[in-house]
Write a protein that holds these residues in place. Structure first.
Motif, mmCIF file in Angstrom:
data_model
loop_
_atom_site.group_PDB
_atom_site.id
_atom_site.type_symbol
_atom_site.label_atom_id
_atom_site.label_comp_id
_atom_site.label_asym_id
_atom_site.label_seq_id
_atom_site.Cartn_x
_atom_site.Cartn_y
_atom_site.Cartn_z
ATOM 1 N N UNK A 142 0.813 -1.218 0.000
ATOM 2 C CA UNK A 142 0.000 0.000 0.000
ATOM 3 C C UNK A 142 0.847 1.270 0.000
ATOM 4 N N UNK A 143 0.292 2.326 -0.552
ATOM 5 C CA UNK A 143 0.952 3.638 -0.492
ATOM 6 C C UNK A 143 0.840 4.203 0.926
ATOM 7 N N UNK A 144 1.585 5.272 1.180
ATOM 8 C CA UNK A 144 1.526 5.927 2.487
ATOM 9 C C UNK A 144 0.122 6.384 2.851
ATOM 10 N N UNK A 148 -2.226 5.137 5.929
ATOM 11 C CA UNK A 148 -2.840 5.988 6.939
ATOM 12 C C UNK A 148 -4.347 5.717 7.018
ATOM 13 N N UNK A 149 -4.982 5.392 5.888
ATOM 14 C CA UNK A 149 -6.405 5.014 5.931
ATOM 15 C C UNK A 149 -6.615 3.742 6.753
ATOM 16 N N UNK A 150 -5.681 2.805 6.620
ATOM 17 C CA UNK A 150 -5.757 1.580 7.430
ATOM 18 C C UNK A 150 -5.672 1.953 8.918
ATOM 19 N N UNK A 151 -4.740 2.844 9.224
ATOM 20 C CA UNK A 151 -4.572 3.266 10.622
ATOM 21 C C UNK A 151 -5.839 3.947 11.146
ATOM 22 N N UNK A 152 -6.472 4.725 10.276
ATOM 23 C CA UNK A 152 -7.719 5.401 10.690
ATOM 24 C C UNK A 152 -8.826 4.357 10.894
ATOM 25 N N UNK A 153 -8.889 3.366 9.998
ATOM 26 C CA UNK A 153 -9.876 2.286 10.162
ATOM 27 C C UNK A 153 -9.658 1.556 11.489
ATOM 28 N N UNK A 154 -8.380 1.266 11.784
ATOM 29 C CA UNK A 154 -8.061 0.582 13.047
ATOM 30 C C UNK A 154 -8.486 1.433 14.250
ATOM 31 N N UNK A 155 -8.263 2.761 14.129
ATOM 32 C CA UNK A 155 -8.624 3.661 15.226
ATOM 33 C C UNK A 155 -10.140 3.712 15.441
ATOM 34 N N UNK A 156 -10.902 3.458 14.371
ATOM 35 C CA UNK A 156 -12.366 3.574 14.449
ATOM 36 C C UNK A 156 -13.055 2.268 14.839
ATOM 37 N N UNK A 157 -12.329 1.161 14.796
ATOM 38 C CA UNK A 157 -12.979 -0.154 14.829
ATOM 39 C C UNK A 157 -13.761 -0.408 16.115
ATOM 40 N N UNK A 158 -13.304 0.150 17.237
ATOM 41 C CA UNK A 158 -14.040 -0.044 18.492
ATOM 42 C C UNK A 158 -15.049 1.077 18.761
ATOM 43 N N UNK A 159 -15.412 1.788 17.710
ATOM 44 C CA UNK A 159 -16.372 2.892 17.819
ATOM 45 C C UNK A 159 -16.060 3.824 18.989
ATOM 46 N N UNK A 160 -14.873 4.448 18.929
ATOM 47 C CA UNK A 160 -14.462 5.324 20.021
ATOM 48 C C UNK A 160 -15.322 6.580 20.107
ATOM 49 N N UNK A 161 -15.308 7.192 21.284
ATOM 50 C CA UNK A 161 -16.040 8.454 21.471
ATOM 51 C C UNK A 161 -15.310 9.600 20.770
ATOM 52 N N UNK A 168 -1.122 13.436 11.687
ATOM 53 C CA UNK A 168 -1.508 12.323 10.809
ATOM 54 C C UNK A 168 -1.044 12.497 9.365
ATOM 55 N N UNK A 169 -0.734 13.721 8.976
ATOM 56 C CA UNK A 169 -0.290 13.950 7.599
ATOM 57 C C UNK A 169 1.195 14.290 7.533
ATOM 58 N N UNK A 170 1.889 14.157 8.659
ATOM 59 C CA UNK A 170 3.290 14.565 8.732
ATOM 60 C C UNK A 170 4.220 13.804 7.798
ATOM 61 N N UNK A 171 3.836 12.571 7.453
ATOM 62 C CA UNK A 171 4.706 11.763 6.592
ATOM 63 C C UNK A 171 4.189 11.685 5.158
ATOM 64 N N UNK A 172 3.192 12.516 4.833
ATOM 65 C CA UNK A 172 2.540 12.395 3.524
ATOM 66 C C UNK A 172 2.764 13.640 2.668
ATOM 67 N N UNK A 173 2.776 13.451 1.345
ATOM 68 C CA UNK A 173 2.897 14.608 0.454
ATOM 69 C C UNK A 173 1.605 15.436 0.515
ATOM 70 N N UNK A 174 1.640 16.627 -0.092
ATOM 71 C CA UNK A 174 0.540 17.560 0.152
ATOM 72 C C UNK A 174 -0.788 17.074 -0.438
ATOM 73 N N UNK A 175 -0.742 16.438 -1.611
ATOM 74 C CA UNK A 175 -2.000 15.943 -2.188
ATOM 75 C C UNK A 175 -2.609 14.860 -1.302
ATOM 76 N N UNK A 176 -1.765 13.910 -0.886
ATOM 77 C CA UNK A 176 -2.246 12.815 -0.033
ATOM 78 C C UNK A 176 -2.724 13.354 1.314
ATOM 79 N N UNK A 177 -2.019 14.363 1.823
ATOM 80 C CA UNK A 177 -2.431 14.993 3.084
ATOM 81 C C UNK A 177 -3.848 15.540 2.977
ATOM 82 N N UNK A 178 -4.133 16.189 1.845
ATOM 83 C CA UNK A 178 -5.477 16.751 1.656
ATOM 84 C C UNK A 178 -6.529 15.655 1.590
#
Ligand code: ADP
Ligand code: ADP
Length: 227
Positions: A142-144, A148-161, A168-178
């Motif tokens: 996967x691309x960077x 990061x989308x995988x990481x966001x999915x993992x963060x959401x999986x337990x339906x956090x408050x 979250x965009x520190x390692x990504x180019x500007x288009x991907x950051x957007x």
């Protein structure tokens, strides 16, 4: 949802006592999307560690949903944390040798789900982040931005408050950051996920509903951006 009342935080270094959070008063309502900005060393990490129930060594009060956190044991705190907060990091913090599915499934297994109970939840959250067709891919394929989308999915999986995202965009180019910021905005506006994110990039701020600026441990600015 969250309220910090007269919070102060100190670190003891050898001889010196560092005052790293100074009289912080902060209320966060459900549905907000907050950017926290400030120079390196200003206290951003300390603040989000406190908000995310990682750090309980502070003075003052943390009220969550109106209740004072009686942070008696680390065990109780980590249980509250698992059920309440999702974390997203600059460098994704995923397991490189596992598949997308396995990475997103892991927090469910920690929370007591059995293997046969996870599929529906994992696929639903992968759909939400636009990775339905990547479930069986290995992370390395996967691309960077996809990672990061995988990481966001993992963060959401337990339906956090709420979600805490540390650059979250520190390692990504500007288009991907957007693209990632647009995903956060979708989650925020469509799914009412409350988001607190630290960023050094001023271009990310207009996506947020509120900006909090920190300097030398103090909130020097706190302003609404979009309704
Ligand atoms: P930021 O995230 O804005 O870069 P931090 O919250 O990491 O700032 O750090 C705030 C201040 O506290 C800095 O002076 C830093 O060196 C200090 N600090 C952070 N963590 C620790 C720690 N575990 N022990 C001692 N000092 C710390
Ligand atoms: P960031 O990239 O978020 O600013 P830092 O590089 O400041 O983070 O800190 C990384 C980690 O090191 C954090 O967990 C922080 O608490 C810890 N840390 C930072 N400064 C110190 C310090 N002076 N002494 C001990 N630990 C520190």
């Amino acid at each position: 949802m969250i309220s910090l009342v007269n919070v102060n935080k100190y670190y003891q270094n050898d001889e010196e006592r560092l005052h790293v959070l100074k009289n912080i008063n902060l209320a966060i309502a459900p549905g907000e999307m907050i950017a926290i900005m400030g120079p390196s060393g200003s206290g951003k990490s300390t603040l989000i560690n406190l908000l995310g129930f990682i750090d309980k060594q502070f003075e003052g009060q943390y009220l969550f949903e109106g209740k004072v956190l009686l942070t008696s044991s680390d065990e109780i705190l980590s249980k509250i944390r698992n059920q309440t907060v999702g974390f997203v990091f600059q460098n994704f913090s995923l397991i490189e040798n596992n598949t997308v599915f396995e990475n997103v499934e892991l927090p469910l297994l920690y929370n007591g789900y059995k293997f046969h109970q996870t599929k529906e939840k994992v696929m639903a959250v992968l759909k939400k982040v636009g990775l339905s067709d990547k479930a069986d891919k290995h992370l390395k394929q996967l691309s960077g931005g996809q990672q990061q989308r995988v990481a966001i999915a993992r963060a959401l999986i337990n339906q956090p408050k709420f979600l805490i995202a540390d650059e979250p965009t520190g390692a990504l180019d500007s288009h991907t950051s957007e693209e990632i910021m647009k995903l956060f905005v979708d989650l925020n506006t469509q799914d009412q996920v409350t988001i607190i994110l630290v960023t050094h990039n001023p271009d990310m701020v207009p996506y947020c509903s509120r900006l909090i600026s920190i300097r030398d441990g103090e909130i020097i600015e706190d302003k609404a951006l979009r309704p």
